[in-house]
Motif scaffolding. Structure first.
Motif, PDB file in Angstrom:
ATOM      1  N   GLY A 268       2.106 -50.582 -59.547  1.00 17.73           N
ATOM      2  CA  GLY A 268       2.508 -51.549 -58.534  1.00 17.73           C
ATOM      3  C   GLY A 268       3.969 -51.931 -58.588  1.00 17.73           C
ATOM      4  N   ASP A 269       4.716 -51.342 -59.535  1.00 13.89           N
ATOM      5  CA  ASP A 269       6.124 -51.715 -59.704  1.00 13.89           C
ATOM      6  C   ASP A 269       6.839 -50.533 -60.349  1.00 13.89           C
ATOM      7  N   THR A 270       7.581 -49.789 -59.544  1.00 13.71           N
ATOM      8  CA  THR A 270       8.260 -48.600 -60.081  1.00 13.71           C
ATOM      9  C   THR A 270       9.335 -48.961 -61.100  1.00 13.71           C
ATOM     10  N   GLY A 271       9.770 -50.218 -61.097  1.00 15.09           N
ATOM     11  CA  GLY A 271      10.761 -50.648 -62.081  1.00 15.09           C
ATOM     12  C   GLY A 271      10.217 -50.678 -63.492  1.00 15.09           C
ATOM     13  N   GLN A 272       8.885 -50.537 -63.640  1.00 20.31           N
ATOM     14  CA  GLN A 272       8.270 -50.517 -64.962  1.00 20.31           C
ATOM     15  C   GLN A 272       8.295 -49.119 -65.593  1.00 20.31           C
ATOM     16  N   ARG A 273       8.689 -48.135 -64.836  1.00 22.82           N
ATOM     17  CA  ARG A 273       8.772 -46.793 -65.408  1.00 22.82           C
ATOM     18  C   ARG A 273       9.819 -46.749 -66.519  1.00 22.82           C
ATOM     19  N   VAL A 274       9.539 -45.949 -67.508  1.00 22.40           N
ATOM     20  CA  VAL A 274      10.431 -45.876 -68.665  1.00 22.40           C
ATOM     21  C   VAL A 274      11.847 -45.528 -68.245  1.00 22.40           C
ATOM     22  N   MET A 275      12.003 -44.578 -67.346  1.00 17.85           N
ATOM     23  CA  MET A 275      13.335 -44.148 -66.943  1.00 17.85           C
ATOM     24  C   MET A 275      14.077 -45.221 -66.154  1.00 17.85           C
ATOM     25  N   ALA A 276      13.357 -46.201 -65.623  1.00 13.77           N
ATOM     26  CA  ALA A 276      13.995 -47.280 -64.859  1.00 13.77           C
ATOM     27  C   ALA A 276      14.384 -48.452 -65.753  1.00 13.77           C
ATOM     28  N   GLN A 277      13.903 -48.460 -66.976  1.00 13.23           N
ATOM     29  CA  GLN A 277      14.190 -49.560 -67.898  1.00 13.23           C
ATOM     30  C   GLN A 277      15.556 -49.340 -68.556  1.00 13.23           C
ATOM     31  N   PHE A 278      16.300 -50.436 -68.690  1.00 12.64           N
ATOM     32  CA  PHE A 278      17.577 -50.347 -69.397  1.00 12.64           C
ATOM     33  C   PHE A 278      17.327 -49.948 -70.848  1.00 12.64           C
ATOM     34  N   GLN A 279      18.148 -49.037 -71.358  1.00 12.08           N
ATOM     35  CA  GLN A 279      18.050 -48.683 -72.764  1.00 12.08           C
ATOM     36  C   GLN A 279      18.664 -49.796 -73.623  1.00 12.08           C
ATOM     37  N   PRO A 280      18.088 -50.062 -74.781  1.00  9.14           N
ATOM     38  CA  PRO A 280      18.701 -51.034 -75.687  1.00  9.14           C
ATOM     39  C   PRO A 280      19.947 -50.459 -76.337  1.00  9.14           C
ATOM     40  N   ALA A 281      20.851 -51.332 -76.734  1.00 11.21           N
ATOM     41  CA  ALA A 281      22.027 -50.896 -77.486  1.00 11.21           C
ATOM     42  C   ALA A 281      21.590 -50.428 -78.860  1.00 11.21           C
ATOM     43  N   GLY A 282      22.267 -49.435 -79.367  1.00 20.29           N
ATOM     44  CA  GLY A 282      21.940 -48.912 -80.681  1.00 20.29           C
ATOM     45  C   GLY A 282      23.027 -49.234 -81.688  1.00 20.29           C
ATOM     46  N   ALA A 283      23.072 -48.457 -82.753  1.00 17.14           N
ATOM     47  CA  ALA A 283      24.141 -48.627 -83.737  1.00 17.14           C
ATOM     48  C   ALA A 283      25.460 -48.213 -83.097  1.00 17.14           C
ATOM     49  N   PRO A 284      26.582 -48.843 -83.465  1.00 21.12           N
ATOM     50  CA  PRO A 284      27.881 -48.519 -82.857  1.00 21.12           C
ATOM     51  C   PRO A 284      28.234 -47.044 -83.041  1.00 21.12           C
ATOM     52  N   ARG A 285      28.658 -46.418 -81.947  1.00 18.49           N
ATOM     53  CA  ARG A 285      29.066 -45.019 -81.991  1.00 18.49           C
ATOM     54  C   ARG A 285      30.332 -44.850 -81.152  1.00 18.49           C
ATOM     55  N   PRO A 286      31.192 -43.907 -81.485  1.00 17.82           N
ATOM     56  CA  PRO A 286      32.419 -43.705 -80.695  1.00 17.82           C
ATOM     57  C   PRO A 286      32.144 -43.401 -79.233  1.00 17.82           C
ATOM     58  N   THR A 287      30.983 -42.813 -78.925  1.00 16.81           N
ATOM     59  CA  THR A 287      30.671 -42.449 -77.546  1.00 16.81           C
ATOM     60  C   THR A 287      29.774 -43.483 -76.868  1.00 16.81           C
TER      61      THR A 287
END
Length: 528
Positions: free
Chosen positions: A293-312
């Motif tokens: 009922g909500d395409t925004g719940q799809r994994v690909m539509a969810q914002f990724q969390p920040a990870g460990a600091p990386r140069p890229t």
């Protein structure tokens, strides 16, 4: 403990002509020919001087040593000094040299200086055999245990035994009792980050340098058994590595930010049911349960969390890893995280296995003000505090602006944004240029009552504070460079005290207590 050294009560003078029992058959040279003993010297002072000396010692000793005390004689035999007093005994409360009123006033706090935040070296002041090896991830477990990741990459800490803090190492305790080796192939894995404890205080977990989760069973304060590869087999099957953000909010659940086999970052976790642990994925759960009922719940539509600091990294300019915060104050619990583009998102915890993804409605406020969240999140009630970077100021250390802000949830999808720095300037005339800019690590903490917000300020990483006056007005309380020491991680409140560590230089546990600062007492400053 400081005590004035006492003398005798015989009839003699002091000085170069000191004679014991002058005029008598046993007359001989006195042993105090070069001056009085300390008690007699004190008794020979004027009344004002005696009062000032008592006040000075009362405040000056704990100024020099946090554990120092002055033990004062209530009654003491003294060396008689001819022409000054007629008794050989000094009494603090009756008779000659009465300091009773001054002592009462000291005990009543009549001469006390105003309370302020005072720095203490907890390791040296409180721990009998504490080493300077604390690096990061400082945690408290109950009232008698403190643990941290040490400079050698292993788990160390302090325990309170018979009223005294003593050093302990779960790592080496496990080696000694259970033969779980250290610094050898196949032995205990060093910690990379994120040391946490279960709420019941029976388990420690951490993210290892190998990208998996390890830990310890806490048998008692001296007995620890290493847990190699907690749920490691299941993580291998799923192609997961622990990146950062490890939390242990309840005895039956653990969450962390994982790097998946395809390189993306997602929130994952473990649930315990009937004594057995299993995997859970809030991001996948949101899609499985609500995407119809909500395409925004799809994994690909969810914002990724920040990870460990990386140069890229998609969001440069921060040294802080991603973080997770579990908020149980709302009717439906929330699992907050910082997104890779510096926004806020969370999962509503419907039950232990069902989660609904929510991109925070307040993100449009961050976007409109050109702000990006830098580091940790500190949640208190309906408020989420964080350090944000002003994108318009760039990332040059001399021009960038990183300030403390707060997103407030008013319910019904209504959020608003408050800049603590601007509030202090607007309501109290405290210029933003006079407020310390935050460090790039984005460390932040909120007191248990929600009245104080702490962060590390530049350029020297001293602790800085804002006070929440009424929910809309915030006052800048300043920095504490004269009494504080710099830090860079583990900033948090414990009851009403502030604790933190510094992984790069001094490696002891810092403590700030709101108390009387003895060194600024007039008795110390004005009476040398």
């Amino acid at each position: 403990m400081l005590l004035l050294d006492g003398g005798s009560s015989n009839d003699y003078e002091v000085g170069c002509r000191a004679i014991f029992a002058p005029g008598r058959a046993e007359e001989k040279e006195g042993m105090w020919m070069y001056g009085w003993d300390q008690s007699s010297w004190f008794a020979n002072q004027s009344d004002d001087n005696r009062n000032n000396i008592i006040k000075n010692l009362y405040y000056a000793i704990p100024c020099v040593d946090n554990n120092g005390h002055y033990m004062f004689h209530g009654r003491r035999g003294t060396t008689r000094y001819r022409g000054t007093f007629d008794t050989f005994t000094y009494r603090a409360e009756t008779g000659y040299g009465n300091q009773q009123e001054t002592i009462k006033k000291l005990w009543n706090g009549d001469f006390a200086t105003p309370h302020e935040w005072v720095h203490h070296n907890f390791t040296d002041d409180q721990v009998f055999n504490g080493l300077h090896n604390a690096a990061s991830s400082l945690i408290f477990v109950g009232e008698d245990k403190i643990y941290f990741i040490a400079t050698d990459g292993y788990i160390h800490g302090y325990v309170r035994y018979n009223g005294t803090w003593l050093g302990v190492s779960p790592t080496y305790a496990a080696k000694m009792k259970y033969g779980q080796e250290v610094n050898v192939p196949g032995g205990q894995v060093q910690a990379k980050s994120d040391l946490v404890a279960s709420p019941d205080g029976r388990t420690l977990l951490y993210i290892g340098v190998d990208g998996y989760i390890h830990g310890f069973d806490i048998i008692d304060i001296w007995d620890y058994r290493h847990i190699p590869g907690f749920m490691m087999r299941q993580m291998l099957w799923q192609g997961l590595r622990a990146e950062c953000g490890l939390i242990y909010p309840a005895n039956d659940r653990v969450y962390y930010i994982a790097r998946q086999g395809d390189g993306t970052l997602r929130v994952h976790g473990f649930l315990r049911s009937f004594g057995a642990w299993s995997l859970v994925s809030p991001s996948r759960s949101a899609e499985d349960n609500f995407a119809a009922g909500d395409t925004g719940q799809r994994v690909m539509a969810q914002f990724q969390p920040a990870g460990a600091p990386r140069p890229t990294s998609a969001h440069p300019g921060t040294t802080a890893p991603g973080c997770l915060v579990y908020d149980s104050s709302t009717p439906i619990h929330r699992l907050y995280y910082r997104t890779q583009n510096g926004w806020l998102a969370y999962y509503e915890v419907i039950d232990p296995i069902r989660y609904r993804y929510v991109p925070c409605p307040g993100n449009f406020l961050l976007h409109s003000h050109h702000l990006a969240i830098l580091g940790k999140l500190a949640v208190h009630g309906n408020r989420v505090y964080f350090v944000s970077h002003d994108l318009d100021t760039g990332y040059d250390i001399h021009t960038r602006q990183d300030r403390v802000n707060c997103l407030i949830d008013h319910g019904g999808g209504v959020w608003n944004l408050i800049s603590l720095s601007y509030s202090a300037q607007h309501f109290y005339g405290q210029s933003m240029s006079g407020q310390a800019n935050s460090g790039f690590d984005g460390e932040i903490a909120v007191s248990p009552d929600g009245k104080l917000i702490a962060y590390f300020g530049l350029p020297f990483s001293f602790v800085c504070l804002f006070r929440n006056i009424d929910g809309e007005r915030y006052k800048y309380e300043g920095t504490y460079p004269a009494r504080s020491r710099k830090g860079d991680n583990s900033l948090h409140f414990r009851d009403n005290d502030i604790f933190y560590t510094d992984r790069w230089t001094e490696h002891f546990i810092h403590q700030l207590k709101f108390e009387e600062y003895f060194c600024t007492n007039p008795a110390v400053v004005d009476f040398p």
